[in-house]
Scaffold this active site. Structure first.
Site, PDB file in Angstrom:
ATOM      1  N   HIS A  27       0.816  -1.212   0.000  1.00 49.55           N
ATOM      2  CA  HIS A  27       0.000   0.000   0.000  1.00 49.55           C
ATOM      3  C   HIS A  27       0.853   1.267   0.000  1.00 49.55           C
ATOM      4  CE1 HIS A  27      -4.195  -1.615   1.194  1.00 49.55           C
ATOM      5  NE2 HIS A  27      -3.536  -2.502   0.475  1.00 49.55           N
ATOM      6  N   HIS A  62      -2.227 -12.413  -2.441  1.00 47.03           N
ATOM      7  CA  HIS A  62      -3.304 -13.113  -1.742  1.00 47.03           C
ATOM      8  C   HIS A  62      -2.951 -14.552  -1.404  1.00 47.03           C
ATOM      9  CE1 HIS A  62      -6.608 -10.092  -3.183  1.00 47.03           C
ATOM     10  NE2 HIS A  62      -5.649  -9.534  -2.453  1.00 47.03           N
TER      11      HIS A  62
END
Length: 764
Positions: free
Chosen positions: A110, A289
């Site tokens: 992020h 993920h």
């Protein structure tokens, strides 16, 4: 792009009876706050943004050598300390699965994921995740905890280790701890020291907390044109995220409606804006993920304020969770709950295997968010991150199902399903690109793990010179050859500036080094047509000089382009009565067409360039109601100019008629090609009356008040230096009776700064 207005959120966390604590009771702008200058005049040109992050904000001082300090660190010992921390846990914020790795991968991702190719802003380079607005975006929920957990390590290494480098390095260590082979790591990121109030993150106006909840993402943001699936469906430039306060896209899909194909379209647009192709996009999503879990145990409405407006006693930590423990099995982050794989702290291919092996149905998380679980209840389970012995159903987000249903993404997934090694390599390279994309040339890279290969086209590689760089005598001889070649001084200055002005301080791309002005796509841009014959003439001079083999010394075309501008300016200054030497530092190298990514360099093509008085033919549609002078300011900031440098540089370029088409706009002189201060004396004169020459006020005529004669013509990018108070104040200095020599000195200094912006090979 920079902010144009200054929309503010409510930062009041104490009661003052509705009154300003410093006197008066004027309520404007944000509720309960006194109005700011931008509240009073929202369309003013915010020139002060050029002085953002000024040296006075830096506690390390201008003499601090970060490269020297970082290189003194034992990188391997530092990594072992980080890895030891990753496999621990503390009571105030327990690690999932007794491993902080997934949490730290998210933090690093992020931090880097705000990067966008359109203007090079965002990214991990300055650790802006520590400051508003990024620190308080909904998508960055609980990244404040990740950084606070790292504080003991940061404290130990002090100024020798920037937050920006520590965040990315920790992400790498986290991947390695979980069995993933990273491609490499380079240090060299310098921390910012104040909030970024200049970057344009979108047109939406919010009232504090509402934008930081999923509810704010259900209604389409103003940044979109058309509806998802329409032919004209597109995202406003230069934005990369699909919604305000997100890094990429809404994990629940557009409008939060769980539409996988709509989500795939959003993903493709968003990731391409961040310089990722389809394979890199799938590798990043599937690779990221493979680890950890998502958290959604508490409704968003119950979660406290984000860090920027949290109560003081929380000491910069936001999103207080009042339920249960407030963390561990009660954690709330993005609202979606669960893990993608049975082994959330181990690198494997289970994410893709499960995604394609099972059918998935929509369900709701405990927080009420849209998510997907296997239809087949006998599908593998995943262990609870905190409760021993408890097993939970696997989870997928709408953005995961999108990879399965979109035909092109599906092809990439199937490739990775059948070749785990290819998947591993793709994720490794994509992660390296994600976390290093905004660092610029490899000369800026520090540390033993940096990669030096030329196969990474996104690094804009320039081959190492296989010759000796020219010396002082060569420079003097080349200047004479250039000035004897019959090229006008205006054309030489225009060509040199056109080579250098592509530089962006945001992601350190562009600039004169590499000689890409002579390569596609830059050589074909309309704004550069004037440079084509100049480059041809300079190439002849280069070939003649290099053919003589001057003691093994050669000159690059990149150096010769800049040298031509410097030589022309020295003559122009002398013709104006000011003897001056324009600095020139040789050593630029030429790259090749094969090492130039045409698609990525096309993003550097200007829509507007006030320095060269250029507007793209489609400016009205492309600019999205942003004025030429606002885009001019934006470009000045990307060149890291101060307001005096911006004013001086423009005045000098006008004196030399460095307009892209040689037009008379802003050429307020009868002595074109002479480095006078005529631009400023005319601009500040009361002898002229300024009149619109078109209905929209894009061009103007300067009429002599006494005779009515139309004397000069101008654009908005000219008159802004007389109409804006802050810019006019500087222009008046250069227009004064003692201003000419001061102007020439300031212009030459600003010119050299721009020519050297990309010379990281000679910078500390």
């Amino acid at each position: 792009m920079m902010h144009i207005t200054n929309d503010k959120t409510d930062t009041t966390t104490f009661e003052m009876g509705g009154k300003c604590p410093f006197g008066g009771d004027r309520i404007g702008g944000a509720e309960g706050a006194s109005p700011t200058l931008s509240d009073w005049y929202p369309n003013r040109l915010r020139v002060e943004l050029l002085h953002h992050n000024a040296p006075g904000a830096n506690p390390l001082g201008e003499d601090f050598n970060y490269a020297e300090a970082f290189n003194a660190i034992d990188l391997e010992a530092l990594k072992q300390e980080i890895k030891g921390f990753l496999t621990s846990s503390v009571d105030w914020w327990p690690s999932d699965y007794h491993n902080y790795g997934p949490q730290m991968v998210r933090m690093a991702w992020h931090s880097a994921g705000t990067y966008r190719i359109a203007d090079g802003r965002g990214g991990a380079g300055e650790a802006l995740q520590r400051f508003a607005p990024i620190s308080s975006w909904w998508d960055n929920g609980n990244t404040d905890k990740s950084r606070r957990l790292l504080w003991p390590i940061k404290q130990k290494y002090g100024s020798a280790l920037s937050w920006a480098d520590l965040i990315v390095l920790t992400g790498n260590c986290a991947l390695e701890v979980m069995g993933f082979p990273t491609y490499g790591f380079a240090g060299g990121r310098h921390d910012a020291w104040e909030a970024d109030d200049s970057t344009y993150w979108g047109p939406e106006v919010w009232d504090g907390k509402k934008v930081n909840t999923p509810d704010s993402m259900v209604t389409r943001d103003k940044r979109w044109r058309g509806q998802n699936g329409d032919a004209d469906y597109d995202l406003e430039n230069p934005l990369g995220a699909t919604h305000q306060s997100l890094i990429y896209v809404n994990p629940e899909g557009p409008y939060g409606k769980g539409d996988p194909l709509g989500s795939a379209r959003d993903i493709r647009i968003s990731f391409s804006r961040m310089a990722m192709n389809d394979e890199e996009t799938v590798a990043l999503i599937a690779g990221g993920h493979a680890f950890g879990k998502s958290h959604g145990m508490v409704p968003a409405a119950e979660i406290g304020a984000q860090p920027e407006i949290a109560p003081m006693e929380q000491m910069g930590l936001g999103w207080h969770n009042p339920r249960g423990k407030g963390n561990a099995e009660d954690t709330m982050t993005n609202g979606i709950e669960g893990s993608w794989t049975p082994n959330p702290t181990q690198w494997d291919n289970d994410y893709l295997i499960n995604l394609f092996k099972f059918d998935w149905e929509q369900t709701k998380s405990p927080a009420g968010a849209m998510q997907w679980t296997p239809v087949d209840k006998s599908a593998p389970k995943t262990p609870d991150a905190h409760i021993p012995g408890q097993m939970n159903a696997l989870m997928m987000m709408t953005t995961d199902i999108a990879l399965k249903e979109d035909p092109e993404y599906r092809k990439v997934c199937e490739k990775f399903l059948n070749d785990f090694d290819a998947f591993t390599q793709a994720f490794s390279k994509a992660w390296y690109k994600l976390t290093h994309r905004d660092m610029g040339p490899r000369e800026r890279y520090l540390g033993a793990e940096k990669r030096n290969e030329n196969d990474l086209l996104w690094q804009d590689p320039i081959p190492v010179a296989d010759y000796t760089v020219i010396e002082a005598a060569d420079i003097a001889a080349l200047k004479k050859s250039i000035m004897a070649a019959g090229i006008s001084g205006s054309d030489l200055v225009y060509t040199a500036f056109s080579a250098a002005v592509t530089h962006r301080s945001s992601d350190k791309r562009g600039g004169a080094n590499g000689g890409r002005l002579a390569l596609a796509p830059q050589k074909d841009w309309a704004v550069n047509r004037r440079t084509v014959p100049v480059i041809a003439a300079l190439r002849t001079i280069m070939d003649e000089f290099n053919g003589q083999q001057q003691g093994g010394r050669k000159v690059s075309l990149a150096d010769l382009i800049v040298l031509g501008g410097c030589a022309a300016l020295e003559k122009a200054a002398a013709d104006a009565g000011v003897a001056t030497e324009v600095p020139f530092t040789p050593g630029r190298r030429d790259t090749t067409q094969e090492l130039t990514d045409i698609e990525m360099f096309t993003w550097l093509k200007p829509v507007a360039d006030g320095f060269r008085n250029y507007l793209d033919k489609g400016f009205g549609e492309i600019s999205q109601d942003v004025s030429p002078e606002e885009m001019f300011l934006d470009k000045a900031q990307l060149l890291s100019l101060t307001s005096p440098e911006w004013v001086a540089l423009t005045g000098g370029l006008r004196a030399m008629n460095a307009n892209h088409d040689g037009s008379p706009y802003g050429i307020f002189t009868d002595r074109v090609g002479v480095l006078t201060n005529d631009f400023f004396t005319v601009l500040t004169s009361t002898d002229f009356d300024w009149k619109k020459a078109d209905a929209k006020g894009m061009t103007f005529s300067l009429d002599n008040r006494a005779t009515g004669e139309s004397r000069f013509v101008a654009t908005r990018s000219d008159l802004i230096f007389g109409s804006n108070g802050q810019l006019r104040a500087v222009a008046e200095v250069y227009a004064g009776s003692d201003g000419h020599k001061r102007f020439v000195k300031a212009f030459v200094k600003a010119w050299d700064k721009v020519m050297m912006l990309d010379r990281y090979d000679v910078k500390v």
